[in-house]
Design an enzyme around this catalytic site. Structure first.
Site, PDB file in Angstrom:
ATOM      1  CB  THR A  23      -0.911  -0.010   1.244  1.00  0.00           C
ATOM      2  OG1 THR A  23      -1.676  -1.209   1.186  1.00  0.00           O
ATOM      3  CG2 THR A  23      -1.839   1.186   1.255  1.00  0.00           C
ATOM      4  CG  PHE A  30      -8.597  -4.591  -2.722  1.00  0.00           C
ATOM      5  CD1 PHE A  30      -8.616  -3.260  -2.327  1.00  0.00           C
ATOM      6  CD2 PHE A  30      -8.320  -4.890  -4.045  1.00  0.00           C
ATOM      7  CE1 PHE A  30      -8.371  -2.236  -3.241  1.00  0.00           C
ATOM      8  CE2 PHE A  30      -8.081  -3.877  -4.970  1.00  0.00           C
ATOM      9  CZ  PHE A  30      -8.100  -2.547  -4.571  1.00  0.00           C
ATOM     10  NE  ARG A  42     -12.439  -9.346   4.066  1.00  0.00           N
ATOM     11  CZ  ARG A  42     -13.614  -9.976   4.014  1.00  0.00           C
ATOM     12  NH1 ARG A  42     -14.629  -9.539   4.713  1.00  0.00           N
ATOM     13  NH2 ARG A  42     -13.781 -11.049   3.266  1.00  0.00           N
ATOM     14  CG  ASN A  50      -7.702   0.104   3.258  1.00  0.00           C
ATOM     15  OD1 ASN A  50      -8.511  -0.711   2.814  1.00  0.00           O
ATOM     16  ND2 ASN A  50      -6.483  -0.239   3.624  1.00  0.00           N
ATOM     17  CG  PHE A 110     -16.657  -2.368   6.784  1.00  0.00           C
ATOM     18  CD1 PHE A 110     -16.694  -3.630   6.224  1.00  0.00           C
ATOM     19  CD2 PHE A 110     -15.480  -1.913   7.326  1.00  0.00           C
ATOM     20  CE1 PHE A 110     -15.568  -4.446   6.214  1.00  0.00           C
ATOM     21  CE2 PHE A 110     -14.343  -2.710   7.323  1.00  0.00           C
ATOM     22  CZ  PHE A 110     -14.394  -3.971   6.765  1.00  0.00           C
ATOM     23  CG  LEU A 111     -23.269   0.306   7.841  1.00  0.00           C
ATOM     24  CD1 LEU A 111     -24.687   0.397   7.309  1.00  0.00           C
ATOM     25  CD2 LEU A 111     -22.739   1.706   8.143  1.00  0.00           C
ATOM     26  N   GLY A 121     -18.677  -0.279  17.447  1.00  0.00           N
ATOM     27  CA  GLY A 121     -17.898  -0.990  18.453  1.00  0.00           C
ATOM     28  C   GLY A 121     -16.880  -0.105  19.115  1.00  0.00           C
ATOM     29  CB  CYS A 152      -4.784  -1.974   6.882  1.00  0.00           C
ATOM     30  SG  CYS A 152      -3.814  -3.440   6.536  1.00  0.00           S
ATOM     31  CE  LYS A 197     -10.556  -9.113  10.452  1.00  0.00           C
ATOM     32  NZ  LYS A 197     -10.534  -8.890   8.987  1.00  0.00           N
TER      33      LYS A 197
HETATM   34  C1  UGA Z   1      -8.551  -3.946   5.731  1.00  0.00           C
HETATM   35  C2  UGA Z   1      -9.461  -3.933   4.504  1.00  0.00           C
HETATM   36  O1  UGA Z   1     -10.757  -4.429   4.858  1.00  0.00           O
HETATM   37  C3  UGA Z   1      -8.880  -4.794   3.369  1.00  0.00           C
HETATM   38  O2  UGA Z   1      -9.693  -4.696   2.216  1.00  0.00           O
HETATM   39  C4  UGA Z   1      -7.464  -4.290   3.055  1.00  0.00           C
HETATM   40  O3  UGA Z   1      -6.855  -5.086   2.066  1.00  0.00           O
HETATM   41  C5  UGA Z   1      -6.624  -4.335   4.305  1.00  0.00           C
HETATM   42  O4  UGA Z   1      -7.237  -3.524   5.341  1.00  0.00           O
HETATM   43  C6  UGA Z   1      -5.250  -3.799   3.966  1.00  0.00           C
HETATM   44  O5  UGA Z   1      -5.150  -2.634   3.598  1.00  0.00           O
HETATM   45  O6  UGA Z   1      -4.285  -4.585   3.940  1.00  0.00           O
HETATM   46  P1  UGA Z   1      -8.125  -5.652   7.764  1.00  0.00           P
HETATM   47  O7  UGA Z   1      -7.388  -4.510   8.387  1.00  0.00           O
HETATM   48  O8  UGA Z   1      -7.477  -6.982   7.721  1.00  0.00           O
HETATM   49  O9  UGA Z   1      -8.518  -5.284   6.228  1.00  0.00           O
HETATM   50  O10 UGA Z   1      -9.497  -5.863   8.558  1.00  0.00           O
HETATM   51  P2  UGA Z   1     -11.004  -5.360   8.432  1.00  0.00           P
HETATM   52  O11 UGA Z   1     -11.881  -6.535   8.388  1.00  0.00           O
HETATM   53  O12 UGA Z   1     -11.171  -4.350   7.395  1.00  0.00           O
HETATM   54  O13 UGA Z   1     -11.208  -4.661   9.867  1.00  0.00           O
HETATM   55  C7  UGA Z   1     -10.476  -3.499  10.248  1.00  0.00           C
HETATM   56  C8  UGA Z   1     -10.955  -2.993  11.590  1.00  0.00           C
HETATM   57  O14 UGA Z   1     -12.257  -2.437  11.486  1.00  0.00           O
HETATM   58  C9  UGA Z   1     -11.057  -4.056  12.687  1.00  0.00           C
HETATM   59  O15 UGA Z   1     -10.553  -3.540  13.887  1.00  0.00           O
HETATM   60  C10 UGA Z   1     -12.548  -4.337  12.804  1.00  0.00           C
HETATM   61  O16 UGA Z   1     -12.940  -4.770  14.068  1.00  0.00           O
HETATM   62  C11 UGA Z   1     -13.102  -2.951  12.501  1.00  0.00           C
HETATM   63  N1  UGA Z   1     -14.510  -2.978  11.996  1.00  0.00           N
HETATM   64  C12 UGA Z   1     -14.790  -3.545  10.797  1.00  0.00           C
HETATM   65  C13 UGA Z   1     -15.516  -2.361  12.744  1.00  0.00           C
HETATM   66  O17 UGA Z   1     -15.267  -1.818  13.845  1.00  0.00           O
HETATM   67  N2  UGA Z   1     -16.788  -2.360  12.246  1.00  0.00           N
HETATM   68  C14 UGA Z   1     -17.092  -2.923  11.053  1.00  0.00           C
HETATM   69  O18 UGA Z   1     -18.299  -2.866  10.662  1.00  0.00           O
HETATM   70  C15 UGA Z   1     -16.078  -3.531  10.307  1.00  0.00           C
END
Ligand code: UGA
Length: 457
Positions: A120, A151, A153, A223, A264-265, A268, A275, A335
């Protein structure tokens, strides 16, 4: 095809394993010798579902090998750069590892190289790479530079890589596009058997070709947008608490609009990981460097930082004096399905509680080893029940599946006070209240056994 991957972190290693899985001959390298030794033995230095099994399978077929950087650069026409771009003190991404790889390429490669950036990076990095290669290319190396953002996760990295929503290729020439199309052909043409689902994929995957600047921006903007969605719903949650509404219902109602979507709604304790927090800061800096004031994202970040305050103040409100109390923490990873604690909101919350002289009894299914080096002054427990023993409150901070259906009768007997602060709205309120717990969620009315209302469909 013969492909080399430089950097065996989450992105590099998953890419290496998945490209081998779909039929390519992959060489993977990393500057960390210990990591390479472990990978050669079939071990993975972090927890990621399906990755170890897929790595061992690609090892067995001989399609994935680990080597040193110079060998990797010399051996393959396509070289993927997957090195880290950690934040500098001013929030900008540190691109020195990318420059080092570029330098090694001009020094050691001959003939033609397609240099693909998967890390990135700020917009115009591919342009800079091209310039760098021009300046230092004394040996007549023929090359293209492409951007192919990732992209995936954490926690579903293999699944996301083998079944992506889209493949984005930023390139300024047909040759680069055509090689990348060939590399991803098995995915685009459903021509491999997925090791997770044991069948060929069904879904069509869009292959999007752009210029390199646009591809780089797609990654950062995606992101930043997702982080904005999370902060937005977190603010709506606060409003729900203040006004007496339920954020789960609000999010459901909003998400049914296809222009908004339900993902993503989930409100928390805030987003974490390596990332979103760093990419958000970097994106603000990038915009500033181009004279664009993206203060919206600064607000997104501020809202996120304030999430920990919410948890602490809710706990203070209930427990009155924090000092001397015992708090059980369920979940530390940023997560579920990962052992990654980098920028994990749980770490910040635990540190704040320790500073208030709270005794922390914590349990996480995978992240305890990594957490121990960050916060040693915690009693790490063997399971969620052990953590709950003698607790004045339970804090649910990571929504691992393992926590979903506890034996509440047993938990009730173990705790000193049946107070559950559900930082991820994981539990059904009427269920926990039935067992005598007070439940405090996010964006919901606090519920105790005496105020519980039975809702009938
Ligand atoms: C994120 C992106 O989702 C990926 O598409 C991207 O490739 C990656 O970053 C990256 O740039 O490498 P990641 O950080 O692994 O992926 O995890 P996510 O599932 O996106 O969650 C990120 C954070 O948001 C976590 O702490 C999670 O608990 C929080 N989250 C997610 C919320 O608080 N609410 C939500 O509705 C979704």
């Amino acid at each position: 095809m013969h492909i080399s991957i430089i950097g065996a972190g989450y992105v590099g290693l998953t890419t290496a394993v998945c490209l081998a899985e779909i039929g390519h001959e992959v060489l993977c390298t990393d500057s960390d010798q210990q990591k390479l030794d472990l990978l050669r033995k079939g071990g993975v230095p972090f927890y990621e579902p399906h990755l170890t099994a897929a790595l061992q399978q690609s090892h067995a077929t001989g399609r994935l090998r680990f080597t040193d950087t110079i060998d990797a650069i010399k051996s393959s026409e396509a070289v993927f750069i997957c090195v880290g771009t950690p934040p500098l003190e001013n929030g900008e991404a540190d691109l020195s590892a990318i420059e080092n790889v570029a330098q090694s390429i001009v020094e050691h490669a001959q003939g033609y190289r397609l240099i693909v950036d998967k890390s990135t990076v700020p917009v115009q990095t591919a342009q800079q790479l091209r310039k760098h290669l021009q300046h230092y290319n004394k040996g007549g190396l023929d090359y293209d530079v492409a951007s192919n953002p990732e992209f995936l996760r954490e926690g579903s990295a293999v699944e996301d890589s083998l079944h992506p929503d889209r493949i984005v290729v930023g390139a300024d020439g047909e040759r680069a596009v055509s090689i990348l199309r060939q590399i991803y052909a098995p995915i685009l043409e459903h021509a491999f058997v997925c090791p997770i689902h044991k069948k060929c994929p069904q879904r069509d995957v869009p292959f999007i070709v752009t210029d390199t600047n646009s591809a780089e921006l797609i990654k950062h903007a995606s992101n930043a947008f997702l982080a904005t969605k999370i902060s937005f719903i977190n603010m709506v949650a606060d409003l729900c608490e203040a006004a007496g509404a339920d954020v789960s219902m609000v999010a459901q109602g909003m998400g049914l609009d296809p222009r908004i979507g339900p993902a993503f709604l989930r409100p928390g304790i805030g987003f974490g990981g390596f990332c979103f927090p760093k990419d958000l800061q970097a994106f603000v800096r990038i915009a500033e460097n181009f004279g664009c004031d993206f203060s919206l994202l600064k607000e997104v970040e501020k809202i996120n930082v304030r999430r920990a305050d919410q948890v602490i103040s809710k706990l203070k409100k209930e427990l009155w004096v924090l000092s001397g109390k015992t708090v059980a923490v369920w979940g530390i990873a940023f997560k579920p399905d990962t052992d990654d604690v980098r920028f994990a909101p749980a770490l910040g919350i635990i540190r704040r509680l320790l500073a208030e002289r709270v005794t922390i009894r914590a349990y996480d299914p995978q992240a305890m080893e990594k957490a121990k080096s960050e916060i040693p002054d915690v009693t790490y427990c063997k399971d969620m029940y052990d953590a709950a023993n003698g607790a004045d409150a339970i804090l649910l901070l990571t929504e691992w599946n393992e926590f979903r259906n506890p034996d509440w009768t047993r938990v009730r007997e173990l705790v000193r006070r049946p107070l559950l602060l559900d930082g991820r709205n994981m539990f059904a309120v009427d269920e926990v209240v039935k067992y005598g717990f007070e439940h405090i969620g996010v964006g919901r009315k606090p519920t105790s056994p005496s105020t519980a209302v039975t809702i009938t469909a």
